[in-house]
Scaffold this motif. Structure first.
Motif, PDB file in Angstrom:
ATOM      1  N   PRO A 280       0.992  -1.149   0.087  1.00 58.96           N
ATOM      2  CA  PRO A 280       0.121   0.253  -0.066  1.00 58.96           C
ATOM      3  C   PRO A 280       0.384   1.507   0.941  1.00 58.96           C
ATOM      4  CG  PRO A 280       0.600  -0.982   1.901  1.00 58.96           C
ATOM      5  CD  PRO A 280       0.653  -2.198   1.482  1.00 58.96           C
ATOM      6  N   GLN A 281       0.074   2.208  -0.849  1.00 61.64           N
ATOM      7  CA  GLN A 281       0.754   3.631  -0.610  1.00 61.64           C
ATOM      8  C   GLN A 281      -0.031   4.712   0.334  1.00 61.64           C
ATOM      9  OE1 GLN A 281       3.854   4.624  -4.618  1.00 61.64           O
ATOM     10  NE2 GLN A 281       2.632   2.961  -5.243  1.00 61.64           N
ATOM     11  N   ALA A 282      -1.685   4.698   0.037  1.00 60.23           N
ATOM     12  CA  ALA A 282      -2.581   5.644   0.390  1.00 60.23           C
ATOM     13  C   ALA A 282      -3.351   5.384   0.729  1.00 60.23           C
ATOM     14  CB  ALA A 282      -2.539   7.149  -0.510  1.00 60.23           C
ATOM     15  N   LEU A 283      -4.069   5.894   1.582  1.00 63.60           N
ATOM     16  CA  LEU A 283      -5.697   4.671   2.138  1.00 63.60           C
ATOM     17  C   LEU A 283      -6.232   5.935   2.473  1.00 63.60           C
ATOM     18  CD1 LEU A 283      -7.441   2.840   2.275  1.00 63.60           C
ATOM     19  CD2 LEU A 283      -7.190   2.948   5.437  1.00 63.60           C
ATOM     20  N   THR A 284      -8.001   6.275   2.124  1.00 63.00           N
ATOM     21  CA  THR A 284      -8.137   7.249   2.686  1.00 63.00           C
ATOM     22  C   THR A 284      -9.812   7.182   2.644  1.00 63.00           C
ATOM     23  OG1 THR A 284      -7.537   9.385   1.269  1.00 63.00           O
ATOM     24  CG2 THR A 284      -9.545   9.323   1.796  1.00 63.00           C
ATOM     25  N   ALA A 285     -11.034   6.656   3.826  1.00 60.27           N
ATOM     26  CA  ALA A 285     -12.143   6.010   3.479  1.00 60.27           C
ATOM     27  C   ALA A 285     -12.998   7.426   2.693  1.00 60.27           C
ATOM     28  CB  ALA A 285     -12.872   6.002   5.041  1.00 60.27           C
TER      29      ALA A 285
END
Length: 284
Positions: free
Chosen positions: A243-248
């Motif tokens: 993974p590189q980024a996560l946004t809900a």
């Protein structure tokens, strides 16, 4: 070494690799005959005014064009590290100028076309930024501490810790989570102090809806908690590996960046659609 300690050591190494990747300031977006390629990503967001996707990278902020190919927003090709969409066309970010150094906190009110410096220029590099409850929460990687600000200029220093990402409860402004090599660390006083991290180890967190706290582990597995991180359920692997980024975006709406693309799920992570191609960044 017993099995539990061996597992903890392995996950610490994996998180360290992810941390090192996010500290790399080399370039990874370039122009070629086939157009622009985007790799190493640090932040994702949707502008609530038009649901347009924005992707913060080592060489500027990009958005998909009409054909779904990455298009540079504005003319800024600086290294964007921490990045968050606060409200319509209003973004906060941090990172490094192309000439080196730290940008401190910067702000855009035209959806990333132009940016202005707000504070801590030359002093701080926020690797994670969250805007919640009218407050900016930032993890200052330069100084290894959690900081908060109401106006983006005056900051309150919180706890010192080694973290990769943070998330703030959408209901309780005092509840802050951080990803560490030991696991998810919890603060109940707005980041002034943190309890020791607890398993599982997550690389990134995002928390938009009370029952929709999401975490992505170092292998790219998406996890969800409906009780503020007390318990976690594995949902599914996000395509593309590390993974590189996560946004809900909402309770069931999630954006995730991996080595091969930016992916979107509107069913809580059960299925994903690729929104943007990503060039695998190999050495990062």
């Amino acid at each position: 070494m017993n099995k539990r300690h061996a597992t903890a050591a392995a996950t610490a190494v994996a998180l360290s690799i992810t941390l090192a990747a996010c500290s790399d300031s080399g370039g990874d977006a370039d122009s070629s005959a086939s157009g622009v390629t985007v790799s190493h990503i640090h932040g994702l967001g949707l502008d609530p005014s038009d649901q347009r996707l924005f992707v913060a990278t080592h060489q500027g902020v990009y958005t998909p064009d009409a054909k779904g190919e990455p298009e540079l927003v504005g003319e800024n090709k600086d290294d964007f590290m921490g990045f968050t969409v606060a409200e319509a066309k209003t973004f906060y970010a941090s990172g490094h100028p192309t000439t080196g150094g730290n940008k401190g906190l910067i702000k855009s009110t035209d959806a990333g076309k132009t940016w202005k410096s707000l504070s801590l220029s030359g002093e701080s590099d926020f690797h994670a930024l969250e805007y919640a409850h009218g407050t900016l929460y930032g993890y200052d990687a330069t100084n290894g501490l959690l900081r908060t600000s109401k106006d983006g200029t005056a900051w309150k220093d919180g706890a010192q810790l080694q973290a990769l990402d943070i998330a703030v409860s959408p209901k309780d402004p005092g509840l802050v989570l951080a990803t560490t090599a030991e696991g998810v660390a919890r603060s109940s006083d707005g980041g002034k102090t943190f309890a020791a991290g607890k398993q599982p180890v997550m690389a990134f967190l995002s928390w938009q809806a009370q029952d929709g706290l999401y975490g992505i582990d170092t292998s790219g597995g998406l996890n969800r908690s409906k009780d503020g991180g007390a318990t976690w359920t594995k949902v599914a692997p996000v395509p593309g590996g590390q993974p590189q980024a996560l946004t809900a975006v909402g309770a069931e709406h999630v954006l995730a960046a991996t080595q091969t693309g930016v992916y979107e799920s509107k069913d809580g992570g059960k299925t994903f659609t690729k929104r943007l191609n990503v060039e695998a960044s190999g050495g990062h």
